[in-house]
Design a protein around this motif. Structure first.
Motif, PDB file in Angstrom:
ATOM      1  N   PRO A  54      60.286   0.548   1.672  1.00  0.00           N
ATOM      2  CA  PRO A  54      59.208  -0.893   1.426  1.00  0.00           C
ATOM      3  C   PRO A  54      57.959  -0.641   1.958  1.00  0.00           C
ATOM      4  O   PRO A  54      57.172  -1.648   1.720  1.00  0.00           O
ATOM      5  N   TYR A  88      50.384  -0.972   8.703  1.00  0.00           N
ATOM      6  CA  TYR A  88      51.195  -1.930   9.158  1.00  0.00           C
ATOM      7  C   TYR A  88      51.253  -2.004  10.541  1.00  0.00           C
ATOM      8  O   TYR A  88      51.525  -0.845  11.350  1.00  0.00           O
ATOM      9  N   GLU A  90      65.169   2.982   2.180  1.00  0.00           N
ATOM     10  CA  GLU A  90      65.064   1.520   2.039  1.00  0.00           C
ATOM     11  C   GLU A  90      65.597   0.788   3.290  1.00  0.00           C
ATOM     12  O   GLU A  90      64.961  -0.241   3.502  1.00  0.00           O
ATOM     13  N   LYS A  91      66.216   1.463   4.144  1.00  0.00           N
ATOM     14  CA  LYS A  91      66.668   0.539   5.219  1.00  0.00           C
ATOM     15  C   LYS A  91      66.673   1.521   6.498  1.00  0.00           C
ATOM     16  O   LYS A  91      66.503   0.990   7.653  1.00  0.00           O
ATOM     17  N   SER A 117      65.751  -4.611   7.256  1.00  0.00           N
ATOM     18  CA  SER A 117      66.198  -5.183   6.362  1.00  0.00           C
ATOM     19  C   SER A 117      64.846  -5.479   5.268  1.00  0.00           C
ATOM     20  O   SER A 117      64.891  -5.500   4.207  1.00  0.00           O
ATOM     21  N   THR A 118      63.793  -5.804   6.063  1.00  0.00           N
ATOM     22  CA  THR A 118      62.410  -5.668   5.583  1.00  0.00           C
ATOM     23  C   THR A 118      61.395  -5.044   6.467  1.00  0.00           C
ATOM     24  O   THR A 118      61.683  -4.533   7.618  1.00  0.00           O
ATOM     25  N   VAL A 119      60.298  -5.060   6.104  1.00  0.00           N
ATOM     26  CA  VAL A 119      59.233  -4.489   7.004  1.00  0.00           C
ATOM     27  C   VAL A 119      58.904  -5.312   8.251  1.00  0.00           C
ATOM     28  O   VAL A 119      58.260  -4.882   9.113  1.00  0.00           O
ATOM     29  N   ASP A 120      59.237  -6.379   8.299  1.00  0.00           N
ATOM     30  CA  ASP A 120      58.922  -7.788   9.172  1.00  0.00           C
ATOM     31  C   ASP A 120      59.489  -7.082  10.434  1.00  0.00           C
ATOM     32  O   ASP A 120      59.112  -7.606  11.584  1.00  0.00           O
TER      33      ASP A 120
END
Length: 298
Positions: free
Chosen positions: A71, A77, A121-122, A144-147
């Motif tokens: 992602p 980041y 992805e994960k 689950s996301t980059v958050d």
């Protein structure tokens, strides 16, 4: 006589069997020898140091991660989080080719450790290295996301491990690697920008009003007694210094992180929340440019 011959035959058979067994064992360690030459080591049996073996293991683990669906896109980041729920850390990573590179540091020490690994992805794995290139630990996490990233941090020798959690605080999308502040500042390197901010921070910490007043682009609008006030020159700034850098604001600036800073076309910001300072390149009447403070949000 016949008994003697039978004994000799049995002994010959036994010795032949032992000899054949020895040749098989030797073949697992060295290539066959001939013409009285010394045995030659097989390539797969070349000795490796523990470090080399460890690196091979690391490579195998990283190679197992499918980066095609990572992602992370081009840009920086920036994360804040904790290790073991009680050690605050700051981290910044960048997708460089198939790798994920960056650095992190503990809030209490502020000494950077380099990071290199991969993200799928994960799944995400980041190995950490000190300034000598020695591996000191590894982050193994899922997302689950980059958050948000959660997982386990382990020491390089695997003798200690702790849970970690990271929350995304900002992204600098599209930034070139090694030029995170170029979106605002083209004439100075990332190192120059961070050194300038550290200098400003030291002036505030040491109450050096005179030096700080020389680093500001005037006129500048600053809140004094909860009212927006225009400061025309350095003399007026020094006169109002204690009202500008009141205790709460001074504490926020002196504790602010001077790395992984947010940047956009307006400039580079350091501070916390609404208590911050913005810097940018300013060109004087002679066409010379230098880094200066362009906003003080207190």
């Amino acid at each position: 006589m016949k008994k003697l011959i039978a004994v000799i035959i049995v002994l010959v058979i036994m010795l032949s069997g032992c000899s054949e067994k020895k040749i098989i064992v030797d073949n697992t360690e060295t290539a066959p020898s001939s013409n009285n030459q010394k045995p030659i080591a097989l390539p797969e049996d070349k000795p490796q140091s523990p470090k080399e073996l460890k690196n091979d293991t690391d490579s195998n683990i990283l190679d197992s991660i499918d980066t095609a669906n990572s992602p992370f896109e081009k840009g920086y980041y920036d994360y804040q989080g904790t290790i073991n729920n009680n050690m605050p850390i700051y981290m910044s990573v960048y997708p460089l080719g198939k790798d994920l590179v960056g650095s992190y540091f503990y809030e209490s020490q502020r000494k950077e450790l380099n990071l290199k690994g991969k993200a799928g992805e994960k799944e995400i794995i980041l190995y950490e290295y000190d300034e000598t290139g020695k591996k000191t630990g590894v982050f193994r996490g899922t997302m689950s996301t980059v958050d948000k990233i959660e997982g386990t941090w382990s020491r390089a020798d695997n003798k200690k491990s702790y849970p970690f959690t990271l929350s995304l605080v900002s992204i600098l999308p599209g930034a070139e690697y090694g030029k995170r502040y170029a979106v605002a500042i083209n004439g100075a390197s990332d190192q120059d920008v961070e050194e300038f901010v550290r200098k400003i921070q030291s002036y505030v910490l040491n109450q050096n009003k005179e030096q700080l007043s020389k680093e500001i682009k005037y006129p500048i609008t600053i809140k004094i007694d909860d009212k927006a006030t225009t400061i025309e020159d350095k003399d007026e700034f020094i006169k109002n210094y204690d009202k500008i850098f009141h205790p709460k604001y001074k504490q926020a600036i002196t504790r602010a992180i001077t790395k992984y800073m947010f940047a956009n076309w307006q400039g580079v910001m350091f501070g916390t929340g609404t208590d911050n300072i913005w810097i940018n390149e300013v060109t004087d009447t002679n066409g010379n440019s230098r880094l200066m403070i362009i906003a003080i949000n207190n």
